[in-house]
Design a protein around this motif. Structure first.
Motif, PDB file in Angstrom:
ATOM      1  N   ALA A  14      22.653  52.315  48.743  1.00 24.95           N
ATOM      2  CA  ALA A  14      23.342  52.472  47.447  1.00 24.95           C
ATOM      3  C   ALA A  14      24.056  51.866  46.912  1.00 24.95           C
ATOM      4  O   ALA A  14      24.748  52.370  45.234  1.00 24.95           O
ATOM      5  N   SER A  15      24.784  50.501  47.024  1.00 23.95           N
ATOM      6  CA  SER A  15      25.138  49.978  46.361  1.00 23.95           C
ATOM      7  C   SER A  15      24.257  49.204  44.614  1.00 23.95           C
ATOM      8  O   SER A  15      24.899  48.424  44.477  1.00 23.95           O
ATOM      9  N   ALA A  20      19.229  52.753  42.250  1.00 21.81           N
ATOM     10  CA  ALA A  20      19.247  52.748  43.186  1.00 21.81           C
ATOM     11  C   ALA A  20      18.919  54.564  43.155  1.00 21.81           C
ATOM     12  O   ALA A  20      18.332  54.502  44.864  1.00 21.81           O
ATOM     13  N   ILE A  21      19.055  55.509  42.338  1.00 22.61           N
ATOM     14  CA  ILE A  21      19.455  56.952  42.790  1.00 22.61           C
ATOM     15  C   ILE A  21      18.043  56.779  43.276  1.00 22.61           C
ATOM     16  O   ILE A  21      17.870  57.581  44.376  1.00 22.61           O
ATOM     17  N   MET A  25      17.836  58.662  46.456  1.00 24.49           N
ATOM     18  CA  MET A  25      17.857  60.247  46.750  1.00 24.49           C
ATOM     19  C   MET A  25      16.169  60.557  48.046  1.00 24.49           C
ATOM     20  O   MET A  25      16.130  61.319  47.850  1.00 24.49           O
ATOM     21  N   CYS A  26      14.984  59.295  47.637  1.00 24.28           N
ATOM     22  CA  CYS A  26      14.047  60.125  48.767  1.00 24.28           C
ATOM     23  C   CYS A  26      14.934  60.165  50.446  1.00 24.28           C
ATOM     24  O   CYS A  26      14.302  60.716  50.934  1.00 24.28           O
ATOM     25  N   GLN A  87      11.240  54.190  37.741  1.00 25.76           N
ATOM     26  CA  GLN A  87      12.427  55.293  38.712  1.00 25.76           C
ATOM     27  C   GLN A  87      11.806  56.042  39.893  1.00 25.76           C
ATOM     28  O   GLN A  87      11.427  55.839  41.191  1.00 25.76           O
ATOM     29  N   LYS A  88      10.700  57.147  38.985  1.00 28.02           N
ATOM     30  CA  LYS A  88       9.691  57.665  40.200  1.00 28.02           C
ATOM     31  C   LYS A  88       8.840  56.735  40.028  1.00 28.02           C
ATOM     32  O   LYS A  88       8.755  56.989  42.162  1.00 28.02           O
TER      33      LYS A  88
END
Length: 118
Positions: A14-15, A20-21, A25-26, A87-88
């Protein structure tokens, strides 16, 4: 404890801010749907066996749970539809950690050792 180690891993992810989203989210997706599916079944069984059929607040939902799950799933899929290939891939790369973290916590809570941390 394993829970502390996994929490620290999530804090580190999260930092990373907006980048890092996808990876975070995974973890969220796996945890959320594990608890709204298998977790509910486990909760009902424990309530039956140990709590005189009393439902714990953790397993109570506002509205129809299947409708809530579909709304959450749709929101996540809408978000992911706008992600780049990188990102994916980051999200997919988080899968092993999500399963290891969730499995380790479950093992710890059931009296076993979680995730290889002793």
């Amino acid at each position: 404890s394993f829970g502390t180690t996994y929490a620290e891993e999530l804090r580190n992810i999260a930092s990373g801010g907006k980048e890092a989203i996808p990876k975070f989210m995974c973890h969220y997706y796996n945890y959320y749907f594990a608890h709204t599916a298998g977790g509910r079944m486990i909760g009902k069984r424990m309530a039956f066996l140990l709590l005189e059929k009393k439902t714990l607040e953790f397993y109570k939902w506002d509205g129809d749970i299947n409708s809530v799950k579909e709304t959450v799933k749709g929101s996540i899929e809408d978000m992911a539809a706008g992600w780049s290939r990188e990102q994916k891939d980051s999200c997919v790369e988080g899968t092993m950690g999500a399963f290891k973290g969730g499995g380790g916590i479950n093992a710890y809570l059931s009296g076993g050792r979680g995730g290889g941390h002793h």
